[in-house]
Motif scaffolding. Sequence first.
Motif, PDB file in Angstrom:
ATOM      1  N   ILE A  49      69.040   3.444  82.152  1.00 15.93           N
ATOM      2  CA  ILE A  49      69.639   2.575  81.126  1.00 15.93           C
ATOM      3  C   ILE A  49      69.340   3.103  79.731  1.00 15.93           C
ATOM      4  O   ILE A  49      70.044   2.777  78.780  1.00 15.93           O
ATOM      5  CB  ILE A  49      69.246   1.080  81.263  1.00 15.93           C
ATOM      6  CG1 ILE A  49      67.729   0.884  81.192  1.00 15.93           C
ATOM      7  CG2 ILE A  49      69.795   0.482  82.546  1.00 15.93           C
ATOM      8  CD1 ILE A  49      67.330  -0.587  81.046  1.00 15.93           C
ATOM      9  N   ALA A  73      70.406  -3.399  80.593  1.00 13.26           N
ATOM     10  CA  ALA A  73      70.796  -3.338  81.998  1.00 13.26           C
ATOM     11  C   ALA A  73      72.036  -4.198  82.269  1.00 13.26           C
ATOM     12  O   ALA A  73      72.920  -3.808  83.034  1.00 13.26           O
ATOM     13  CB  ALA A  73      69.634  -3.783  82.886  1.00 13.26           C
ATOM     14  N   SER A  74      72.099  -5.338  81.605  1.00 11.82           N
ATOM     15  CA  SER A  74      73.221  -6.255  81.879  1.00 11.82           C
ATOM     16  C   SER A  74      74.545  -5.704  81.352  1.00 11.82           C
ATOM     17  O   SER A  74      75.601  -6.267  81.627  1.00 11.82           O
ATOM     18  CB  SER A  74      72.934  -7.630  81.277  1.00 11.82           C
ATOM     19  OG  SER A  74      72.870  -7.516  79.869  1.00 11.82           O
ATOM     20  N   PHE A  76      75.100  -2.235  81.657  1.00 12.30           N
ATOM     21  CA  PHE A  76      75.210  -0.875  82.223  1.00 12.30           C
ATOM     22  C   PHE A  76      76.296  -0.840  83.290  1.00 12.30           C
ATOM     23  O   PHE A  76      76.150  -1.416  84.361  1.00 12.30           O
ATOM     24  CB  PHE A  76      73.851  -0.457  82.803  1.00 12.30           C
ATOM     25  CG  PHE A  76      73.742   1.018  83.139  1.00 12.30           C
ATOM     26  CD1 PHE A  76      74.125   1.998  82.236  1.00 12.30           C
ATOM     27  CD2 PHE A  76      73.218   1.425  84.371  1.00 12.30           C
ATOM     28  CE1 PHE A  76      74.009   3.359  82.543  1.00 12.30           C
ATOM     29  CE2 PHE A  76      73.096   2.776  84.688  1.00 12.30           C
ATOM     30  CZ  PHE A  76      73.491   3.733  83.770  1.00 12.30           C
ATOM     31  N   THR A 124      72.328  -4.806  87.035  1.00 11.15           N
ATOM     32  CA  THR A 124      73.497  -4.354  86.268  1.00 11.15           C
ATOM     33  C   THR A 124      74.790  -4.874  86.903  1.00 11.15           C
ATOM     34  O   THR A 124      74.823  -5.139  88.105  1.00 11.15           O
ATOM     35  CB  THR A 124      73.598  -2.799  86.218  1.00 11.15           C
ATOM     36  OG1 THR A 124      74.124  -2.320  87.471  1.00 11.15           O
ATOM     37  CG2 THR A 124      72.249  -2.148  85.946  1.00 11.15           C
TER      38      THR A 124
END
Length: 433
Positions: A49, A73-74, A76, A124
């Motif tokens: 990330i 991450a959310s 990616f 993700t």
Amino acid sequence: MHILNKVLLAGAMLMPAAAAAEYIPTPEILESRQEFEDARFGVFIHWGIYSMFGQGEWYLNYGLDRDEYAKAASGFYPGSFDAKAWVSAIKDAGAKYICITSRHHDGFSMWDTAQSDYNIVDATPFGRDVLKELADECEKQGIRLHFYYSHIDWTRDDYPMGRTGTTTGKDPEKADWPHYYDFMNAQLKELLTGYGKVGAIWFDGWWDRDEDATPFDWQLDQQYELIHSLQPGCLVGNNHHQTPFEGEDIQIFERDLPGENKAGLSGQDISRLPLETCETMNGMWGYKVKDQNYKDVPTLIRLLAGAAGKGANLLLNVGPQPNGEIPAAALDRFKGLGEWLGKYGETIYGTKAGDFPAQSWGTSTRRGDKLYVHILSAEAPVIYVPTDRKVVSAVAFDDRKPVKFVRHQNGGVSLNLDSIPDTADYIVELTTK
Ligand code: GLC
């Protein structure tokens, strides 16, 4: 001093709590070491990330809060990731193995690990296990896969913080080495049981505790044993910048060829284990949007030949973009290297270091009675080659035309090339007795 004694001594000094038992490599390991040595060229991939920030893989360490960082991450979604395209491009470059970051210092896992939700599948929107896709593709295309694994974790509280990652918001009170050690071993077990045959585990981060007053006990010997017991042919390497410890199978150098120390990370003794130098294609491991300073193909060819001349592999890094693509500049270098290796691979793959240390004009590699003289930067058309062996013939590798040579009374030959070569690596093949 015998190298083994030296290694044992180093091990004893650095790991007092767990006197390292003598490591006797199995036939499977010896076979893997040979395969590794013959490969000479691998591709390193730093991807995580951190790629999203375009600032390299250490970005979290530069004053960011771990929870803010983790929000990346959310978002990616590397929609262009295509394991087949990656592996094809890397194979076409002439590389014989791939080493990819499974989990870097930021603590984010790039596979579907059950040990933490902070991973590519659970955290993700992409939700795909990229290591699995890559492992399957490597298996399909017949190229070896290695996993980089960080001993450091800048996010988890249980990793007892060293000299890096001190500003990410971790709670030092919650440090719990036994817990963290179990976590790492459970992760390693996943990688070694669910991702096919793994060529090597490539550790990094030991140096995080190298300034501790009392040497930190990483319990490496048990961890190495675990790896070898799960996959008897899996090599163990550790980027600790020291002469290898007991239980290791390869010796790693960072940003310098064995015996050199321009980057300040080397200077350790060279062991008899297979050697590998890792180097970036631009200046950074993880994707760095600002760094377009890619080494050109001739420079990379010289690096590869220089490594082979020292009996070492080159592990050449690329940092894929957050969208999952390998940067075009890197693909261009891959293509150039592939074309070169297609013609000259015989002088690199499966060779040993040549007969003498690197010279101002270049280096040499050997296979059987052939000594390949790699002329990388000659300043004159006459080259002195300090080999002890008797040279019986000399031809230009390219067109097999004879090269004039003079044997010297007290050893070595002078090659007369007529003019100064203008290629990245001009190769003369000597047949020796
Ligand atoms: C260093 C860096 C790391 C990188 C590695 C590659 O140890 O900490 O970011 O992955 O070198 O050799």
